[in-house]
Design a protein around this motif. Structure first.
Motif, PDB file in Angstrom:
ATOM      1  N   PRO A  36       0.835  -1.204   0.000  1.00 34.82           N
ATOM      2  CA  PRO A  36       0.000   0.000   0.000  1.00 34.82           C
ATOM      3  C   PRO A  36       0.874   1.261   0.000  1.00 34.82           C
ATOM      4  O   PRO A  36       1.876   1.322   0.711  1.00 34.82           O
ATOM      5  N   GLY A  37       0.484   2.222  -0.826  1.00 36.13           N
ATOM      6  CA  GLY A  37       1.267   3.463  -0.942  1.00 36.13           C
ATOM      7  C   GLY A  37       2.167   3.476  -2.164  1.00 36.13           C
ATOM      8  O   GLY A  37       2.761   4.510  -2.497  1.00 36.13           O
ATOM      9  N   HIS A  38       2.282   2.342  -2.863  1.00 36.75           N
ATOM     10  CA  HIS A  38       3.083   2.249  -4.102  1.00 36.75           C
ATOM     11  C   HIS A  38       2.583   3.315  -5.086  1.00 36.75           C
ATOM     12  O   HIS A  38       1.425   3.292  -5.496  1.00 36.75           O
ATOM     13  N   THR A  39       3.470   4.229  -5.444  1.00 32.76           N
ATOM     14  CA  THR A  39       3.090   5.408  -6.242  1.00 32.76           C
ATOM     15  C   THR A  39       3.915   5.465  -7.520  1.00 32.76           C
ATOM     16  O   THR A  39       5.095   5.091  -7.529  1.00 32.76           O
ATOM     17  N   ALA A  75       3.801   8.396   5.767  1.00 34.75           N
ATOM     18  CA  ALA A  75       2.362   8.083   5.827  1.00 34.75           C
ATOM     19  C   ALA A  75       2.100   6.603   6.069  1.00 34.75           C
ATOM     20  O   ALA A  75       1.158   6.243   6.778  1.00 34.75           O
ATOM     21  N   MET A  76       2.921   5.754   5.453  1.00 34.05           N
ATOM     22  CA  MET A  76       2.716   4.305   5.558  1.00 34.05           C
ATOM     23  C   MET A  76       3.455   3.719   6.759  1.00 34.05           C
ATOM     24  O   MET A  76       3.387   2.528   7.010  1.00 34.05           O
ATOM     25  N   ASN A  77       4.218   4.568   7.433  1.00 35.53           N
ATOM     26  CA  ASN A  77       5.039   4.102   8.555  1.00 35.53           C
ATOM     27  C   ASN A  77       5.938   2.947   8.101  1.00 35.53           C
ATOM     28  O   ASN A  77       6.031   1.903   8.767  1.00 35.53           O
ATOM     29  N   LEU A  81      12.251   1.885   1.656  1.00 39.97           N
ATOM     30  CA  LEU A  81      11.567   2.354   0.444  1.00 39.97           C
ATOM     31  C   LEU A  81      12.435   2.090  -0.787  1.00 39.97           C
ATOM     32  O   LEU A  81      13.651   2.241  -0.735  1.00 39.97           O
ATOM     33  N   ASN A  82      11.807   1.672  -1.869  1.00 39.26           N
ATOM     34  CA  ASN A  82      12.516   1.510  -3.145  1.00 39.26           C
ATOM     35  C   ASN A  82      12.069   2.569  -4.132  1.00 39.26           C
ATOM     36  O   ASN A  82      10.876   2.878  -4.214  1.00 39.26           O
ATOM     37  N   ILE A  83      13.032   3.104  -4.899  1.00 37.02           N
ATOM     38  CA  ILE A  83      12.741   3.947  -6.062  1.00 37.02           C
ATOM     39  C   ILE A  83      13.231   3.153  -7.262  1.00 37.02           C
ATOM     40  O   ILE A  83      14.401   2.756  -7.319  1.00 37.02           O
ATOM     41  N   VAL A 102       7.677   4.407  -6.685  1.00 39.50           N
ATOM     42  CA  VAL A 102       8.067   4.619  -5.289  1.00 39.50           C
ATOM     43  C   VAL A 102       7.320   3.561  -4.473  1.00 39.50           C
ATOM     44  O   VAL A 102       6.095   3.522  -4.481  1.00 39.50           O
ATOM     45  N   VAL A 103       8.087   2.672  -3.847  1.00 43.08           N
ATOM     46  CA  VAL A 103       7.475   1.521  -3.165  1.00 43.08           C
ATOM     47  C   VAL A 103       7.894   1.488  -1.692  1.00 43.08           C
ATOM     48  O   VAL A 103       9.076   1.250  -1.393  1.00 43.08           O
ATOM     49  N   PRO A 104       6.951   1.722  -0.790  1.00 45.06           N
ATOM     50  CA  PRO A 104       7.302   1.597   0.627  1.00 45.06           C
ATOM     51  C   PRO A 104       7.562   0.131   0.964  1.00 45.06           C
ATOM     52  O   PRO A 104       6.922  -0.753   0.404  1.00 45.06           O
TER      53      PRO A 104
END
Ligand code: 5GP
Ligand code: ZN
Length: 137
Positions: A36-39, A75-77, A81-83, A102-104
């Protein structure tokens, strides 16, 4: 580009969960998130990959990527993180409109490390590689 799904997202003709935008770049949630949060951060203009972006577009993508990395991790705590960016078919690209992922990441999330790396360069390999890259700059 008429048939491009990400151009349609920028134009608003197909829906997306828009996260943010700046003058030249647009960000929205990936429909199949690794977590969740993958943008995804994309140029507003159709550019197929990093090679087709202008320096100004790339700076706009980089700015938004940095800004959203900070926000998404918070936000995802997240624990990390991967770019990531795939370019061209043999670089693993499925959607042919440039995009940065952008992957938390979370401890034990089971998401694979993006690159499987190989043993160190053989004798003289690093020097030869460096020369090729420098000659192309
Ligand atoms: P690629 O493999 O090209 O680097 O990544 C393409 C990404 O686009 C995938 O992670 C996929 O889930 C995402 N994607 C594909 N179609 C859509 C869509 O219609 N909407 C959204 N939000 N994401 C999409
Ligand atoms: Zn496009």
């Amino acid at each position: 580009m008429e048939d491009c799904i990400f151009c349609k997202i920028v134009a608003g003709t197909i829906p997306s969960y828009k996260v943010a935008e700046n003058q030249l770049a647009f960000a929205f949630l990936d429909i199949h998130p690794a977590n969740p949060g993958h943008t995804l951060i994309i140029p507003k203009r159709h550019a197929e990959n990093v090679f087709e972006t202008t320096p100004e577009e790339w700076r706009a993508i980089a700015d938004l990527t940095r800004e959203l990395s900070i926000a998404v991790e918070k936000a995802m705590n997240a624990d990390g993180l991967n770019i990531k960016m795939n370019n061209r078919v043999h670089g693993g690209q499925d959607v042919m409109h440039a995009h940065v992922h952008v992957v938390p990441r979370f401890k034990g999330d089971g998401v694979v490390k993006p690159l499987v790396q190989k043993p160190a360069y053989h004798e003289g390999g690093a020097e030869a590689t460096l020369e090729k890259i420098k000659a192309a700059l």
